[in-house]
Design a protein around this motif. Structure first.
Motif, PDB file in Angstrom:
ATOM      1  N   ASP A 121      -5.911   7.362 -18.712  1.00  0.00           N
ATOM      2  CA  ASP A 121      -6.955   6.382 -18.389  1.00  0.00           C
ATOM      3  C   ASP A 121      -7.198   6.302 -16.884  1.00  0.00           C
ATOM      4  O   ASP A 121      -8.233   5.780 -16.445  1.00  0.00           O
ATOM      5  CB  ASP A 121      -6.547   4.989 -18.893  1.00  0.00           C
ATOM      6  N   ARG A 122      -6.225   6.798 -16.107  1.00  0.00           N
ATOM      7  CA  ARG A 122      -6.298   6.663 -14.643  1.00  0.00           C
ATOM      8  C   ARG A 122      -6.715   7.949 -13.942  1.00  0.00           C
ATOM      9  O   ARG A 122      -7.128   7.925 -12.779  1.00  0.00           O
ATOM     10  CB  ARG A 122      -4.916   6.252 -14.081  1.00  0.00           C
ATOM     11  N   ILE A 123      -6.549   9.070 -14.610  1.00  0.00           N
ATOM     12  CA  ILE A 123      -6.832  10.361 -13.986  1.00  0.00           C
ATOM     13  C   ILE A 123      -7.586  11.239 -14.971  1.00  0.00           C
ATOM     14  O   ILE A 123      -7.198  11.349 -16.135  1.00  0.00           O
ATOM     15  CB  ILE A 123      -5.526  11.083 -13.566  1.00  0.00           C
ATOM     16  N   LYS A 124      -8.661  11.869 -14.507  1.00  0.00           N
ATOM     17  CA  LYS A 124      -9.394  12.833 -15.312  1.00  0.00           C
ATOM     18  C   LYS A 124      -9.299  14.201 -14.622  1.00  0.00           C
ATOM     19  O   LYS A 124      -9.359  14.288 -13.398  1.00  0.00           O
ATOM     20  CB  LYS A 124     -10.875  12.444 -15.444  1.00  0.00           C
ATOM     21  N   ALA A 158      -0.461   0.196 -11.346  1.00  0.00           N
ATOM     22  CA  ALA A 158      -0.850   1.410 -12.059  1.00  0.00           C
ATOM     23  C   ALA A 158      -1.633   2.353 -11.137  1.00  0.00           C
ATOM     24  O   ALA A 158      -1.448   3.576 -11.191  1.00  0.00           O
ATOM     25  CB  ALA A 158      -1.683   1.054 -13.290  1.00  0.00           C
ATOM     26  N   TRP A 159      -2.503   1.794 -10.287  1.00  0.00           N
ATOM     27  CA  TRP A 159      -3.277   2.634  -9.376  1.00  0.00           C
ATOM     28  C   TRP A 159      -2.398   3.217  -8.266  1.00  0.00           C
ATOM     29  O   TRP A 159      -2.596   4.368  -7.860  1.00  0.00           O
ATOM     30  CB  TRP A 159      -4.440   1.855  -8.778  1.00  0.00           C
ATOM     31  N   ILE A 160      -1.448   2.440  -7.770  1.00  0.00           N
ATOM     32  CA  ILE A 160      -0.523   2.955  -6.756  1.00  0.00           C
ATOM     33  C   ILE A 160       0.267   4.119  -7.335  1.00  0.00           C
ATOM     34  O   ILE A 160       0.458   5.167  -6.697  1.00  0.00           O
ATOM     35  CB  ILE A 160       0.437   1.838  -6.269  1.00  0.00           C
ATOM     36  N   PHE A 161       0.719   3.966  -8.574  1.00  0.00           N
ATOM     37  CA  PHE A 161       1.470   5.023  -9.248  1.00  0.00           C
ATOM     38  C   PHE A 161       0.591   6.268  -9.419  1.00  0.00           C
ATOM     39  O   PHE A 161       1.018   7.397  -9.158  1.00  0.00           O
ATOM     40  CB  PHE A 161       1.958   4.514 -10.609  1.00  0.00           C
ATOM     41  N   ALA A 162      -0.656   6.066  -9.857  1.00  0.00           N
ATOM     42  CA  ALA A 162      -1.581   7.186 -10.059  1.00  0.00           C
ATOM     43  C   ALA A 162      -1.854   7.920  -8.739  1.00  0.00           C
ATOM     44  O   ALA A 162      -1.889   9.159  -8.697  1.00  0.00           O
ATOM     45  CB  ALA A 162      -2.886   6.690 -10.667  1.00  0.00           C
ATOM     46  N   LEU A 163      -2.046   7.165  -7.656  1.00  0.00           N
ATOM     47  CA  LEU A 163      -2.301   7.784  -6.352  1.00  0.00           C
ATOM     48  C   LEU A 163      -1.102   8.589  -5.872  1.00  0.00           C
ATOM     49  O   LEU A 163      -1.258   9.665  -5.273  1.00  0.00           O
ATOM     50  CB  LEU A 163      -2.658   6.714  -5.316  1.00  0.00           C
ATOM     51  N   ALA A 164       0.103   8.070  -6.122  1.00  0.00           N
ATOM     52  CA  ALA A 164       1.314   8.799  -5.734  1.00  0.00           C
ATOM     53  C   ALA A 164       1.360  10.160  -6.435  1.00  0.00           C
ATOM     54  O   ALA A 164       1.722  11.180  -5.841  1.00  0.00           O
ATOM     55  CB  ALA A 164       2.556   7.985  -6.068  1.00  0.00           C
ATOM     56  N   ILE A 165       0.966  10.181  -7.699  1.00  0.00           N
ATOM     57  CA  ILE A 165       0.930  11.435  -8.458  1.00  0.00           C
ATOM     58  C   ILE A 165      -0.167  12.355  -7.926  1.00  0.00           C
ATOM     59  O   ILE A 165       0.041  13.557  -7.727  1.00  0.00           O
ATOM     60  CB  ILE A 165       0.722  11.151  -9.959  1.00  0.00           C
ATOM     61  N   LEU A 166      -1.345  11.799  -7.688  1.00  0.00           N
ATOM     62  CA  LEU A 166      -2.486  12.596  -7.246  1.00  0.00           C
ATOM     63  C   LEU A 166      -2.259  13.251  -5.887  1.00  0.00           C
ATOM     64  O   LEU A 166      -2.759  14.347  -5.627  1.00  0.00           O
ATOM     65  CB  LEU A 166      -3.742  11.725  -7.182  1.00  0.00           C
ATOM     66  N   GLY A 211       0.825  -1.202   0.000  1.00  0.00           N
ATOM     67  CA  GLY A 211       0.000   0.000   0.000  1.00  0.00           C
ATOM     68  C   GLY A 211       0.861   1.254   0.000  1.00  0.00           C
ATOM     69  O   GLY A 211       1.933   1.302  -0.596  1.00  0.00           O
ATOM     70  N   ILE A 212       0.398   2.290   0.709  1.00  0.00           N
ATOM     71  CA  ILE A 212       1.145   3.547   0.818  1.00  0.00           C
ATOM     72  C   ILE A 212       1.252   3.909   2.296  1.00  0.00           C
ATOM     73  O   ILE A 212       0.246   4.014   3.000  1.00  0.00           O
ATOM     74  CB  ILE A 212       0.445   4.684   0.040  1.00  0.00           C
ATOM     75  N   TRP A 213       2.491   4.066   2.757  1.00  0.00           N
ATOM     76  CA  TRP A 213       2.750   4.425   4.143  1.00  0.00           C
ATOM     77  C   TRP A 213       3.093   5.906   4.236  1.00  0.00           C
ATOM     78  O   TRP A 213       3.668   6.479   3.306  1.00  0.00           O
ATOM     79  CB  TRP A 213       3.878   3.568   4.725  1.00  0.00           C
ATOM     80  N   MET A 214       2.741   6.511   5.352  1.00  0.00           N
ATOM     81  CA  MET A 214       2.870   7.963   5.520  1.00  0.00           C
ATOM     82  C   MET A 214       3.646   8.302   6.790  1.00  0.00           C
ATOM     83  O   MET A 214       3.479   7.675   7.824  1.00  0.00           O
ATOM     84  CB  MET A 214       1.467   8.576   5.597  1.00  0.00           C
ATOM     85  N   TRP A 215       4.487   9.323   6.667  1.00  0.00           N
ATOM     86  CA  TRP A 215       5.203   9.843   7.825  1.00  0.00           C
ATOM     87  C   TRP A 215       5.107  11.366   7.774  1.00  0.00           C
ATOM     88  O   TRP A 215       5.600  11.992   6.826  1.00  0.00           O
ATOM     89  CB  TRP A 215       6.663   9.406   7.796  1.00  0.00           C
ATOM     90  N   CYS A 216       4.465  11.976   8.760  1.00  0.00           N
ATOM     91  CA  CYS A 216       4.325  13.434   8.826  1.00  0.00           C
ATOM     92  C   CYS A 216       5.328  13.993   9.835  1.00  0.00           C
ATOM     93  O   CYS A 216       5.323  13.586  11.001  1.00  0.00           O
ATOM     94  CB  CYS A 216       2.916  13.831   9.250  1.00  0.00           C
ATOM     95  N   VAL A 217       6.178  14.897   9.377  1.00  0.00           N
ATOM     96  CA  VAL A 217       7.182  15.514  10.253  1.00  0.00           C
ATOM     97  C   VAL A 217       7.179  17.022  10.022  1.00  0.00           C
ATOM     98  O   VAL A 217       6.779  17.487   8.949  1.00  0.00           O
ATOM     99  CB  VAL A 217       8.598  14.946   9.981  1.00  0.00           C
ATOM    100  N   PRO A 218       7.609  17.804  11.008  1.00  0.00           N
ATOM    101  CA  PRO A 218       7.708  19.259  10.783  1.00  0.00           C
ATOM    102  C   PRO A 218       8.681  19.529   9.634  1.00  0.00           C
ATOM    103  O   PRO A 218       9.732  18.894   9.543  1.00  0.00           O
ATOM    104  CB  PRO A 218       8.264  19.784  12.110  1.00  0.00           C
ATOM    105  N   HIS A 219       8.327  20.450   8.773  1.00  0.00           N
ATOM    106  CA  HIS A 219       9.218  20.746   7.650  1.00  0.00           C
ATOM    107  C   HIS A 219      10.506  21.377   8.180  1.00  0.00           C
ATOM    108  O   HIS A 219      10.453  22.314   8.987  1.00  0.00           O
ATOM    109  CB  HIS A 219       8.538  21.690   6.652  1.00  0.00           C
ATOM    110  N   PRO A 220      11.672  20.891   7.760  1.00  0.00           N
ATOM    111  CA  PRO A 220      12.942  21.392   8.303  1.00  0.00           C
ATOM    112  C   PRO A 220      13.206  22.868   8.010  1.00  0.00           C
ATOM    113  O   PRO A 220      13.910  23.529   8.769  1.00  0.00           O
ATOM    114  CB  PRO A 220      13.997  20.515   7.618  1.00  0.00           C
ATOM    115  N   LEU A 221      12.649  23.386   6.911  1.00  0.00           N
ATOM    116  CA  LEU A 221      12.951  24.763   6.505  1.00  0.00           C
ATOM    117  C   LEU A 221      11.744  25.684   6.495  1.00  0.00           C
ATOM    118  O   LEU A 221      11.867  26.875   6.760  1.00  0.00           O
ATOM    119  CB  LEU A 221      13.590  24.771   5.103  1.00  0.00           C
ATOM    120  N   LYS A 222      10.577  25.153   6.170  1.00  0.00           N
ATOM    121  CA  LYS A 222       9.378  25.991   6.038  1.00  0.00           C
ATOM    122  C   LYS A 222       8.622  26.004   7.369  1.00  0.00           C
ATOM    123  O   LYS A 222       8.045  24.995   7.776  1.00  0.00           O
ATOM    124  CB  LYS A 222       8.476  25.470   4.914  1.00  0.00           C
TER     125      LYS A 222
END
Length: 590
Positions: free
Chosen positions: A143-146, A106-114, A70-81
């Protein structure tokens, strides 16, 4: 977030994990979203851990099996912003032999872009034809994104399939190619080149219209068109082969100096150059909004549909704007509830103006794409209704206070009446003197609120019978004197009635003035909001136009005149879009 959590599960069906969604919903800061994709077992997780500033976090794995699902997420304070959150998305490896599901990849790739504002493509070895072809998913994006929903496509030019790259380039992430375990020299025809030049050389098109050439050019054209912002980083092997399985636990001193230098340069580029995630229209995305997008896209895919950018933004705007109305109203109510009633109309108006402004500001900060001003109008109506309720509460408190005060002040007179003190010659004069003293004391009392004159009017009216009785009982007064006193009492009551009416008139004027000023503030805020959104949209279109013009120049220089000419239509379409962008008049909306 101490460690990564799964954002999107992949157990045959994609699903957003509620706990991860809940976490994102609490992130109100703008987010810079970096997603990494690539074949499994290519070391994607290591780079993401480095971006998080940690040695461990995303699972690296040390076998030939894919670790991340799947897709794993890690949220951290931005080092510069400052006041920004860096969201790192580690995707499951593409081409997992155990999974063997190209549709899933293909869907994992599309979600990463989205979901991302920067997409890192991680590969091993060199950027050869095989490496480019491994990015086959980029050729399926239409075909994956409109971009637009079918209902809003007003012409052939608006269809996603016609000039899709023109629309995609406006919201697609910037693209970084990370080449791992690179062992060759960065040279082309014997001349040293930069990493970026190396990437551009690998994406150079071939001339010809035969089937083989068209197939060769297709993924390259897609990458060039969809990702005009491209960078490349080339990493040597970090350590000896036998140590690679323990990369996660290795001391930094054991890594190749060259590998560490490129890793540092890569992280610095991501921190400095990766922009805040934006949706169509150039609007910045918060963590909460990213959660809505993830949920919308995944649910659409799971139901067999194709994610649509326009639909997602419209749905998200509706949710956020409804929440913005409630947030603004809550700010107003909480502020007004701090008032200790009763207060005079001047103070009431001042408090209303203060909290009305803060409510509108709170609404402005959360709302977006309120193009018809309907949500701002809803907030204004809700505040107006709430203000009316607070005015009524203030009036009630004022009336209670004034009644209690008059009741207390009139107690001595009531006792004298009960004891027959005024039932004697000259009693009316004594009664009148006590009544005048009562009025003087009442008028001296401060902070009686907005009903002071009206309550006094009603009090005098109620006491008129009592006054007349005392007057008639006074044998010292002649009939003529009684007539004179009666006229004076009527005149005093009439004067008080006029005072009460004037008090009410001034209050109504103040309320109408408050309403007018509130409307003016709302119009000014929504006007500025619309101007800002239009500016973002224009900036987005200008950036897309600049990218297309650069690509056209490159094609001309490489001798692809026909392809360069084809791009003219897309460029003209962008210019037409820019000419159409203008702010609506908020005065005609709310």
């Amino acid at each position: 977030m101490e460690s990564p959590i799964c954002l999107i599960e992949n157990n045959g069906t994609l699903r957003v994990v509620p706990e991860a969604l809940s976490y994102l919903m609490g992130v109100r800061q703008p987010v810079v979203v970096v997603a990494i994709v690539g074949l499994y077992r290519t070391g994607k997780s290591y780079l993401m851990n480095k971006l998080a500033g940690k040695q461990k976090g995303f699972s690296l794995g040390a076998t030939i099996q894919s670790e991340t699902k799947g897709i794993w997420m890690w949220c951290v304070p931005h080092p510069l912003k400052k006041d920004h959150t860096l969201v790192l998305l580690d995707t499951e490896g593409l081409g997992d032999v155990e999974k063997g599901d190209q549709e899933n990849d293909a869907w994992i790739f599309a979600l990463a872009i989205l979901l991302s504002s920067t997409l890192v493509y991680n590969s091993k070895g060199t950027i050869d034809n095989q490496a480019v072809e491994n990015l086959q998913y980029v050729t399926e994006l239409t075909d994956r994104i409109k971009v637009k929903s079918p209902a809003s496509a007003s012409s052939a030019e608006d269809d996603d399939d016609d000039g899709a790259d023109v629309q995609f380039v406006q919201f697609f992430p910037s693209f970084v190619w990370a080449v791992r375990d690179f062992t060759l020299l960065l040279e082309i025809h014997g001349t040293k080149v930069t990493e970026d030049k190396y990437l551009e050389h690998a994406l150079t098109l071939k001339k010809g219209n035969d089937k083989k050439t068209v197939a060769y050019n297709l993924p390259r054209e897609c990458i060039r068109n969809y990702f005009p912002e491209r960078r490349c980083f080339v990493f040597e092997t970090p350590a000896a082969a036998e140590k690679m399985a323990h990369l996660e636990s290795m001391d930094e001193n054991q890594l190749s100096p060259s590998f560490k230098a490129v890793t540092s340069k890569f992280c610095s580029y991501i921190y400095n150059e990766s922009s805040v995630k934006k949706v169509k229209g150039g609007l910045p995305v918060t963590g909460r909004m990213l959660g809505y997008l993830a949920k919308t896209y995944v649910e659409t895919i799971a139901s067999g549909g194709v994610p649509c950018l326009e639909n997602a933004v419209v749905a998200m705007a509706q949710i956020e704007n409804q929440a913005a109305v409630q947030e603004g109203l809550l700010v107003y109510k909480k502020g007004m509830q701090e008032i200790t009633f009763p207060v005079d109309m001047e103070e009431m108006s001042r408090q209303h103006g203060q909290w009305d402004s803060q409510a509108i500001e709170a609404f402005k900060n959360r709302s977006f794409k309120d193009e018809k001003g309907e949500y701002m109008k809803t907030l204004m109506e809700a505040i107006k209704e709430s203000y009316a309720a607070f005015l009524a509460e203030n009036e009630e408190a004022s009336e209670d206070l004034c009644r209690q005060l008059l009741s207390k002040l009139s107690e001595p007179i009531a006792k004298k009446l009960e004891n027959g003190f005024y039932a004697k010659p000259g009693g009316y004069e004594l009664y009148s003197a006590d009544g005048k003293a009562l009025l003087d004391e009442y008028n001296r009392k401060p902070n009686k609120g907005v009903k002071a004159e009206e309550v006094l009017k009603n009090f005098l009216k109620e006491k008129s019978v009592e006054t007349a009785a005392v007057m008639q009982a006074d044998k010292q007064l002649t009939e003529k004197e009684k007539k004179i006193h009666e006229e004076r009492e009527k005149a005093a009551l009439l004067a008080q009635q006029k005072k009460a009416e004037e008090e009410k008139r001034l209050q109504m004027e103040k309320i109408l003035k408050d309403e007018r000023e509130s409307h003016e503030k709302a119009v000014e805020v929504i006007k500025k909001k619309m101007e800002d959104e239009v500016a973002l949209q224009k900036k987005e279109l200008e950036k897309a136009l600049e990218c297309k013009l650069k690509e056209q120049r490159d094609l001309m220089q490489q001798g692809f005149k026909a392809k360069s000419d084809e791009m003219t239509q897309a460029i003209n379409s962008l210019r037409a879009d820019m000419a159409r962008v203008r702010s609506p008049n908020p005065c005609n909306i709310i």
